[in-house]
Structures are given as C-alpha cells and as structure tokens.
Design a protein around this motif. Sequence first.
Motif, PDB file in Angstrom:
ATOM      1  N   TYR A 306      51.282  14.592  47.804  1.00  0.00           N
ATOM      2  CA  TYR A 306      49.734  15.209  48.554  1.00  0.00           C
ATOM      3  C   TYR A 306      49.759  16.251  47.881  1.00  0.00           C
ATOM      4  O   TYR A 306      50.636  17.336  46.361  1.00  0.00           O
ATOM      5  CB  TYR A 306      50.858  15.734  49.780  1.00  0.00           C
ATOM      6  CG  TYR A 306      50.803  14.263  51.048  1.00  0.00           C
ATOM      7  CD1 TYR A 306      50.236  12.537  50.070  1.00  0.00           C
ATOM      8  CD2 TYR A 306      50.699  14.597  52.423  1.00  0.00           C
ATOM      9  CE1 TYR A 306      50.452  11.680  51.055  1.00  0.00           C
ATOM     10  CE2 TYR A 306      51.581  13.511  53.296  1.00  0.00           C
ATOM     11  CZ  TYR A 306      50.823  12.095  52.321  1.00  0.00           C
ATOM     12  OH  TYR A 306      51.492  11.188  53.221  1.00  0.00           O
ATOM     13  N   ASP A 307      48.616  17.108  48.243  1.00  0.00           N
ATOM     14  CA  ASP A 307      47.975  17.885  47.151  1.00  0.00           C
ATOM     15  C   ASP A 307      48.881  19.450  47.734  1.00  0.00           C
ATOM     16  O   ASP A 307      50.233  19.192  48.539  1.00  0.00           O
ATOM     17  CB  ASP A 307      47.058  18.331  48.387  1.00  0.00           C
ATOM     18  CG  ASP A 307      45.543  17.699  47.969  1.00  0.00           C
ATOM     19  OD1 ASP A 307      45.763  16.849  47.203  1.00  0.00           O
ATOM     20  OD2 ASP A 307      44.548  18.050  48.622  1.00  0.00           O
ATOM     21  N   GLY A 308      49.502  20.625  47.068  1.00  0.00           N
ATOM     22  CA  GLY A 308      49.814  21.245  46.949  1.00  0.00           C
ATOM     23  C   GLY A 308      49.874  22.542  47.530  1.00  0.00           C
ATOM     24  O   GLY A 308      50.809  23.582  47.704  1.00  0.00           O
ATOM     25  N   ASP A 309      48.702  22.237  47.965  1.00  0.00           N
ATOM     26  CA  ASP A 309      48.101  23.782  49.312  1.00  0.00           C
ATOM     27  C   ASP A 309      48.789  23.309  50.308  1.00  0.00           C
ATOM     28  O   ASP A 309      50.312  22.916  51.157  1.00  0.00           O
ATOM     29  CB  ASP A 309      46.517  23.228  49.659  1.00  0.00           C
ATOM     30  CG  ASP A 309      45.972  22.250  50.171  1.00  0.00           C
ATOM     31  OD1 ASP A 309      46.765  21.016  50.812  1.00  0.00           O
ATOM     32  OD2 ASP A 309      45.175  22.309  50.595  1.00  0.00           O
ATOM     33  N   PRO A 336      51.730  22.583  41.651  1.00  0.00           N
ATOM     34  CA  PRO A 336      52.176  23.715  41.545  1.00  0.00           C
ATOM     35  C   PRO A 336      50.987  24.428  41.507  1.00  0.00           C
ATOM     36  O   PRO A 336      49.378  23.123  41.525  1.00  0.00           O
ATOM     37  CB  PRO A 336      52.953  24.329  39.983  1.00  0.00           C
ATOM     38  CG  PRO A 336      51.860  23.065  39.268  1.00  0.00           C
ATOM     39  CD  PRO A 336      52.222  21.522  39.706  1.00  0.00           C
ATOM     40  N   ASP A 337      50.539  25.878  42.200  1.00  0.00           N
ATOM     41  CA  ASP A 337      49.494  26.347  42.611  1.00  0.00           C
ATOM     42  C   ASP A 337      48.484  25.591  43.217  1.00  0.00           C
ATOM     43  O   ASP A 337      47.166  25.228  42.807  1.00  0.00           O
ATOM     44  CB  ASP A 337      48.251  26.873  40.642  1.00  0.00           C
ATOM     45  CG  ASP A 337      49.329  27.232  39.184  1.00  0.00           C
ATOM     46  OD1 ASP A 337      50.241  28.358  39.721  1.00  0.00           O
ATOM     47  OD2 ASP A 337      49.453  26.404  38.421  1.00  0.00           O
ATOM     48  N   GLY A 338      49.013  25.266  44.336  1.00  0.00           N
ATOM     49  CA  GLY A 338      48.063  24.443  44.712  1.00  0.00           C
ATOM     50  C   GLY A 338      46.980  23.142  44.212  1.00  0.00           C
ATOM     51  O   GLY A 338      46.214  22.900  44.885  1.00  0.00           O
ATOM     52  N   PHE A 344      45.584  17.213  38.419  1.00  0.00           N
ATOM     53  CA  PHE A 344      46.611  18.197  38.284  1.00  0.00           C
ATOM     54  C   PHE A 344      46.353  17.237  36.650  1.00  0.00           C
ATOM     55  O   PHE A 344      47.250  17.723  35.375  1.00  0.00           O
ATOM     56  CB  PHE A 344      48.041  18.336  38.684  1.00  0.00           C
ATOM     57  CG  PHE A 344      49.316  17.778  38.035  1.00  0.00           C
ATOM     58  CD1 PHE A 344      50.241  19.639  37.635  1.00  0.00           C
ATOM     59  CD2 PHE A 344      49.734  17.080  37.523  1.00  0.00           C
ATOM     60  CE1 PHE A 344      50.759  19.715  36.815  1.00  0.00           C
ATOM     61  CE2 PHE A 344      50.843  17.179  36.854  1.00  0.00           C
ATOM     62  CZ  PHE A 344      51.265  18.937  35.839  1.00  0.00           C
ATOM     63  N   ILE A 345      46.187  15.899  36.951  1.00  0.00           N
ATOM     64  CA  ILE A 345      47.026  14.956  35.913  1.00  0.00           C
ATOM     65  C   ILE A 345      45.082  14.960  35.176  1.00  0.00           C
ATOM     66  O   ILE A 345      45.424  15.229  33.537  1.00  0.00           O
ATOM     67  CB  ILE A 345      46.672  13.757  36.058  1.00  0.00           C
ATOM     68  CG1 ILE A 345      47.077  12.343  34.995  1.00  0.00           C
ATOM     69  CG2 ILE A 345      45.220  13.428  36.454  1.00  0.00           C
ATOM     70  CD1 ILE A 345      47.372  11.310  35.368  1.00  0.00           C
ATOM     71  N   ARG A 346      45.024  15.770  34.968  1.00  0.00           N
ATOM     72  CA  ARG A 346      42.984  15.507  33.907  1.00  0.00           C
ATOM     73  C   ARG A 346      43.762  17.254  33.911  1.00  0.00           C
ATOM     74  O   ARG A 346      42.789  17.595  32.052  1.00  0.00           O
ATOM     75  CB  ARG A 346      41.977  16.689  35.281  1.00  0.00           C
ATOM     76  CG  ARG A 346      41.601  14.476  35.702  1.00  0.00           C
ATOM     77  CD  ARG A 346      39.300  14.935  35.983  1.00  0.00           C
ATOM     78  NE  ARG A 346      39.526  15.489  37.520  1.00  0.00           N
ATOM     79  CZ  ARG A 346      39.439  16.849  38.127  1.00  0.00           C
ATOM     80  NH1 ARG A 346      37.475  16.908  37.073  1.00  0.00           N
ATOM     81  NH2 ARG A 346      39.053  17.057  38.848  1.00  0.00           N
ATOM     82  N   MET A 347      43.512  18.475  34.598  1.00  0.00           N
ATOM     83  CA  MET A 347      44.871  19.211  33.596  1.00  0.00           C
ATOM     84  C   MET A 347      45.871  19.468  32.471  1.00  0.00           C
ATOM     85  O   MET A 347      45.426  19.687  31.428  1.00  0.00           O
ATOM     86  CB  MET A 347      44.706  20.597  34.191  1.00  0.00           C
ATOM     87  CG  MET A 347      44.142  21.206  35.072  1.00  0.00           C
ATOM     88  SD  MET A 347      44.654  22.039  36.614  1.00  0.00           S
ATOM     89  CE  MET A 347      44.900  23.715  34.952  1.00  0.00           C
ATOM     90  N   HIS A 348      46.946  18.196  33.134  1.00  0.00           N
ATOM     91  CA  HIS A 348      47.935  19.038  32.048  1.00  0.00           C
ATOM     92  C   HIS A 348      48.612  16.980  31.239  1.00  0.00           C
ATOM     93  O   HIS A 348      49.327  16.590  30.846  1.00  0.00           O
ATOM     94  CB  HIS A 348      49.375  18.826  33.438  1.00  0.00           C
ATOM     95  CG  HIS A 348      48.779  20.412  33.813  1.00  0.00           C
ATOM     96  ND1 HIS A 348      49.572  21.115  32.654  1.00  0.00           N
ATOM     97  CD2 HIS A 348      49.102  20.880  34.506  1.00  0.00           C
ATOM     98  CE1 HIS A 348      49.034  22.493  33.500  1.00  0.00           C
ATOM     99  NE2 HIS A 348      48.887  21.547  34.627  1.00  0.00           N
ATOM    100  N   GLY A 349      47.296  15.775  31.573  1.00  0.00           N
ATOM    101  CA  GLY A 349      47.275  14.707  31.303  1.00  0.00           C
ATOM    102  C   GLY A 349      48.524  13.780  31.831  1.00  0.00           C
ATOM    103  O   GLY A 349      49.651  14.257  32.827  1.00  0.00           O
TER     104      GLY A 349
END
Length: 581
Positions: A306-309, A336-338, A344-349
């Motif tokens: 689920y979301d990190g928030d 991480p970081d909410g 996440f996958i768009r930022m870190h692949g």
Amino acid sequence: MAGRLSDAWLDDLRSRNDIVDVVSDYVVLKQKGRKHWGLCPFHHEKTASFSVDGESQLYYCFGCHEGGNVIHFVMKLERLEFMEAVTQLAERAHMTMPEAQPGAANAPSRELKERLYLANQAAARYYHNLLYAPEGAAVLNYLHKRGLDDADIRRFGLGASPAGWNDLTNALQQEGFTEEELIKAGLTGRKEHRSYDMFRERAMFPIINAQGRVLGFGGRAMGDAQPKYLNTSDTPVFNKRQGLYALNMARKDGQQKRIILVEGYMDVVALRRMGIPGVVATLGTALTEEQARLIKRYAPEVWVSYDGDSAGQKAILRALDIFDAQDIKARVLAFPDGLDPDDFIRMHGVEGFQALKPIEPMDYRMNHMKTQHDLSTQQGRTEYAIACCNMLKAVKNPVELANHLQRLMLDTGFEKQVLLDQIGTALMSKQPKQRVSGRRSRPAELEDYQRAEQGLIRLLGSQLIPPSTVTVGDFETPVHQKIVQQLLSGEPRARILDGFDGDELKMAAAALSSEVQIDEQKALTDAEECLKTIRIHRLESALEQTNQLLETAEGEERRSLIMQASDLLQEANRLRTGRKG
C-alpha cells in the motif's frame, strides 16, 4: 459443499465431463496401464507424478498430493468456487443449471446476469473507443502523462466516459439494452423520472473477473470533481467486497509464489507494465475477508504494498490482521518517503522495486508501534515495551519470539525475563511433538495406523475386499471414518470427494485415488495386516492412558490398573508376534 445441487445432477455433470478429457485440455497425458500420467499443473516437476484415473474419475499427484474429482480439478486450476466450477463444467457439457430452490425467489436469473455482462462489455467498448475521439482527449492526455502508451491502454482496456448526462445510456439503448438493464448493471442512474450516466468525464478502468467477464468499472475523475474515484455500485454481477482488480491477469500469470496487493488501479497498471506479475488491487474498499480468501487461490503468500503515507500504513495493519485470521502468509513492501507503488517504480524503476525487502508482519507492527512512542524517555520506552509484549503474545514459534525479544531488549533496555514476564509465557527449549490429526495433508507424515486406514480404504474402494471386512468403528481418523461410511453405503468415490475441501480433500484423495493391483486373496491378507496395525495402535494408546493414571493411583485402584496395563501389553505383543495366547 454441493449446496442446493442434488447428488443425481452432480453425478450426471461428472459423467458428461470425463475427467481424462477435461484434464487433457490443460495437461498432456500419456496412458500407462489403467491410468493416464502427465506433469502436474499444480507444482513444477520434471518427472510425471500426476495421475488421472478414468475408471474412478479421480486425479491425484504423488508429488504435491493434490487430488479430487473433475470439479475439484477445475476449481483448483481455474481458482474458482465450487458453484463457479460447476457452472463452467455445465456450460462445457451444454447442461442447464438447475433452477434456484424456493427461498431464492429474489435471486437474479441467469438470463438477466448474462444481459448485464453483455451491457458491461458494450460499455467497456464504448469507453475505449471514446478515448480516441475528441471528447476523450483530456483522459488520453492524462494517461499518457502517467507514462502509458497505446499498447498499455489496449492491454488494460482503459477508456473515457463522456461529459454528457446520458450519452452512454442513449448509445447502449440503441444497441438494444433497456434502461432497466442499464440501471441494474450500475451504468445508468435515475432521479425524478430522468435517467443519467453514472460515470461522466472520468478515466475508466474496466473490472474483469478471472473468466474475462466485465463486472463493472472504476472511474477516476478529471480535475477537481468528487469523489476522485467512483466505482460501480453492487449489482447482480458485481460485489466490490468479493473481487479484485486485474484478477483476469493474475489467472494468466499462472502459479505465482506471491501476490502483490496494492490499493489503486494505477498502481496495478504501473507495476504490471514494467513486467511485475501477480499484482492485484482492492476495489475502492478496505481489504475484506472475501478478498483475502480469493487471493489465497492464486498464491501461498501475499505482499501488502500500500501507499507509504499514514493512511496506507493503517490500512496495512488492518490487512495483516485479516490475513492472519485467514491463515494466509503475508509480508509488507514498505515504500519510503510516503510514495505509492506507481510513484516509486517511475522514480526508481524495476531494479529499485525488486531491491525492496519484504518485511515480516510482526516486524512491521513493531516498526509502526515504535513511531507512536518517544523512546528517548523512560515512559515512552515502557509504553512501547508493553504494547509490543501484548502483540508478541500471538507469536508461537520460540525462535521467532527470541528474535523479536532481542530487538525489544535493544530498543528499550529491559531484560529478557522482564519482557517474558510481561508476555506471560516462557521460551521452551524445544517444541513438543505434535500429534498427527486427521487434517494432516501429506501422506508421508501420517502415523502407521493412519496409513493402515488408508490401505483399507483403497482395498474397499477398489472392491477387492467384501464390505463386511471393515466397519466405521475400525477407523479413528475423522476423514477416513466419513469416507468409509459413504463407501459402505454404496456412494461412488467421485461423489464422496464432493464433501471435502482443503487439507481434508488432500487426505481423502490420497486414500481414494491410489491404484491397487493385487488379487482378492492378497487383498484379504493385506486387509488383515492393516486391521492388526490399527488394533495395536489402539492397545498402545489405551496402555499409555493407563500408565498416566498409574502415576497418581493408589491402593486397589493401582492394583487394578497394573492388571489392566499387563493385559493390554500382552494383547499388543500377541498381535505383533502372531501368537494365539
């Protein structure tokens, strides 16, 4: 298990769906002797251990111990409930399902449900086509900005709902659907004698079941419209508590080691388009028990992602409790970081996603509890320790408990014994030996007397020994008692297995599905050996109970128990040696 369906109708269904023919649709079978053999579809193997018996209409795998009749096979392979599998087999055999029994007068007819499926399919086609019309430009632009290309859009069947009040309603009415059908499908609403489209100016996500039928839709609003996400309300073909988004894709994924459970439709799309299989989402509700049981059909483990928030973390804790209650192994992928899975996958692949380490449930609970207390103060450490100890009461494995206690000692400074006293238990040096019950699933783990019971069932089921050879009272294991009672009453083996599921089905299938190739004289000798093993077991059990009573008995009672124990021991030895006296 068979519910309202009669035994006679189910017998007819099975007779029209020969198990060899049905299994051959999924597995390459080769006949060897009386049986057909192939590679098991339920586990990975290189040597065929999966057998199908056309005479008994049963299948059994000697590797993973899955077994049952043709209905169980379809249930297991297609991940269906009993009635769903029966319906699929009825369609295959061109059989008409029995009408609902009295008391189900309000149940929707099959004809109505079929019309609603068709209406949803027509709506999905309409929404998808509109996406590439000028009116769908805003939604198409939104999807492209989220990183989707046209191939992704086609794969997930995404679309756009029009801005007009009743554009979809008018279009589907022109295709022959009535307004009443569209209302029952959740596509159209009515207010003050005026109809209107339920979805307007939204990105549309069709919700498709494992059999490829469109059940309903999730719609994401463009702009500031509320609610941000709108889902089809419950209809005769859709219940958001009982389904999952991308279930149709999960079925095509095949047998997975784990299912990844996310919250949003776009999370599913984002992960799957990057090549990550086994991803599904809930349908706009918190996880339900029905959804947890549905996930269990597809994999032995689930990763809650689920979301990190803050809201996502609370939802994870609720989900873990549900999976615990359903005896489903679950772990957590914490972002991480909410971030949510899509971000996440768009930022870190994919590499970043695969580098995430799933967290064990108790570790996650303790991590969350740690954020709720100030461990720089003695009061905070004390409250944190008490809260964690309350959670650790549920940990039954001594090694796992020791690991959690070690961490808690470092976090709080309390000694192990203090924490153990708070938990109200003590670590045991070793686990006590667990007595084998009738629910053990692997035949290799059965006790000698239970294997003897299975041997008798195989002989009786193969009609190699007269029914008078055994009685229900000769059996101690509940599953075996139930099987023998029905065999003695003349029930066919395939019908008997309808009464079992889960581990009991495995145990019953192991007893009924194995091949016996001996003559009648050898069968009677084997039966006697099996009965002797069972009787020795009972004598040993009675002797054990008598010896326990002797530990506290005195006087005349003790002398009587000693004589009783001596008689039991002599009788057991007599049976072992074969002596007559």
